[in-house]
Design a protein around this motif. Structure first.
Motif, short mmCIF file in Angstrom:
data_model
loop_
_atom_site.label_atom_id
_atom_site.label_comp_id
_atom_site.label_asym_id
_atom_site.label_seq_id
_atom_site.Cartn_x
_atom_site.Cartn_y
_atom_site.Cartn_z
N GLU A 1 0.83 -1.20 0.00
CA GLU A 1 0.00 0.00 0.00
C GLU A 1 0.86 1.26 0.00
O GLU A 1 0.54 2.25 -0.67
N ARG B 1 2.16 1.74 -3.47
CA ARG B 1 1.09 2.16 -4.37
C ARG B 1 0.87 3.67 -4.32
O ARG B 1 0.46 4.29 -5.29
N ASN C 1 -3.69 -6.83 -2.67
CA ASN C 1 -4.28 -5.83 -3.56
C ASN C 1 -3.20 -5.43 -4.56
O ASN C 1 -2.27 -4.70 -4.22
N LEU C 2 -3.32 -5.92 -5.78
CA LEU C 2 -2.31 -5.68 -6.80
C LEU C 2 -2.70 -4.53 -7.73
O LEU C 2 -2.06 -4.34 -8.77
N THR C 3 -3.69 -3.76 -7.36
CA THR C 3 -4.06 -2.59 -8.14
C THR C 3 -2.86 -1.65 -8.25
O THR C 3 -2.26 -1.26 -7.25
N GLY C 4 -2.50 -1.31 -9.48
CA GLY C 4 -1.37 -0.41 -9.69
C GLY C 4 -0.01 -1.06 -9.59
O GLY C 4 1.02 -0.38 -9.76
N ASP D 1 2.68 -3.45 -11.23
CA ASP D 1 2.95 -3.91 -12.59
C ASP D 1 3.61 -5.28 -12.68
O ASP D 1 3.51 -5.94 -13.71
N GLN E 1 -3.14 -14.87 -8.46
CA GLN E 1 -3.50 -13.48 -8.17
C GLN E 1 -3.01 -12.54 -9.27
O GLN E 1 -3.70 -11.62 -9.68
N CYS E 2 -1.78 -12.81 -9.75
CA CYS E 2 -1.22 -11.99 -10.83
C CYS E 2 -2.02 -12.16 -12.12
O CYS E 2 -2.29 -11.18 -12.83
N SER F 1 -5.28 -10.25 -11.85
CA SER F 1 -5.13 -8.79 -11.86
C SER F 1 -4.36 -8.27 -13.07
O SER F 1 -4.07 -7.08 -13.16
N ASN F 2 -3.98 -9.17 -13.97
CA ASN F 2 -3.21 -8.81 -15.16
C ASN F 2 -1.87 -8.17 -14.79
O ASN F 2 -1.44 -7.18 -15.41
N THR F 3 -1.23 -8.75 -13.78
CA THR F 3 0.08 -8.29 -13.31
C THR F 3 1.16 -9.25 -13.81
O THR F 3 0.98 -10.47 -13.76
#
Length: 243
Positions: free
Chosen positions: A143, A146, A168-171, A173, A199-200, A203-205
């Protein structure tokens, strides 16, 4: 600087050396062992072993590289150590800002200091900023990362010594995962790795599986479910700005 055997980079550059243990992932610090070895070999840069040291003379090195490089910054230290002045960190960032032909990968466990300083730094496209997340106890670093102005953000889950559920992998990369190696490595559960990989994917990570580790990391390799995962953020800008 030195060529690197680390799978996700090409070279290392150490404008600072030395550190101290901060969390569980530091227990068997490879950099501490290496620094003591280099000290015993009489290498001047490591005359004080693993004591924190700033190396002004190293700041000019990246400009001498003729071809674009992917560079791990401070493989032997932590740029956001509390005893490194902001002014010196700014000098390191100025070098990275002035050399857009290279990608610089900066990794810290001190995400609180990173967040404190981030508005005083220039985050050009070629600076990838990461935090180490070795177990659930330090997931708060995600966090903090981020909230920074870094253009590319990544996690290094190495050594992975516990599960990391529901990140939470929002943002974020890129996620690197690796097991501990050395004489007495702590084990890594395959289910922890598979969960992070899933998870990746959700979240498209980008997901990079570095190693299983163990006492013989070459033997255990880096395949997961019969695949080698080596995804990374794009480095196309290297071609665009190369000299």
């Amino acid at each position: 600087m030195a060529q690197s055997s680390i799978e996700w980079t090409e070279m290392t550059w150490n404008p600072t050396t030395g550190c101290n243990k901060l969390s569980a992932g530091c227990k068997f610090c490879y950099a501490e062992v290496m620094a003591k070895r280099l000290q015993a070999m009489g290498i001047e840069k490591y005359k004080d072993g693993f004591e924190l040291a700033l190396h002004e003379d190293a700041l000019s090195v990246p400009a001498t590289w003729k071809k674009p490089k992917i560079v791990f910054v401070n493989s032997m230290s932590d740029l956001f150590h509390k005893e490194i002045p902001l002014e010196f960190i700014q000098k390191v960032f100025k070098v990275m800002n002035d050399n857009p032909q290279h990608v610089f990968q900066v990794l810290t466990k001190r995400a609180d200091i990173l967040l404190k300083y981030h508005t005083h730094l220039e985050w050009t496209h070629n600076i990838w900023m990461g935090v180490s997340v070795e177990n659930e106890k330090v997931m708060k670093r995600i966090e903090l990362l981020r909230q920074t102005a870094a253009r590319v953000k990544f996690l290094s889950c190495e050594p992975l010594i516990g599960p990391l559920p529901n990140m939470n992998l929002t943002g974020i990369d890129w996620v690197i995962v690796g097991g501990e190696s050395g004489r007495t490595p702590r084990p890594m559960d395959v289910d922890w790795v598979l969960d992070i990989q899933q998870q990746c994917e959700t979240s498209n990570t980008k997901f990079f599986f570095k190693q299983w580790g163990g006492t013989n990391k070459k033997k255990t390799g880096r395949t997961l479910n019969g695949k080698t995962y080596s995804d990374m953020p794009s480095t196309e800008q290297l071609e665009e700005v190369s000299f």
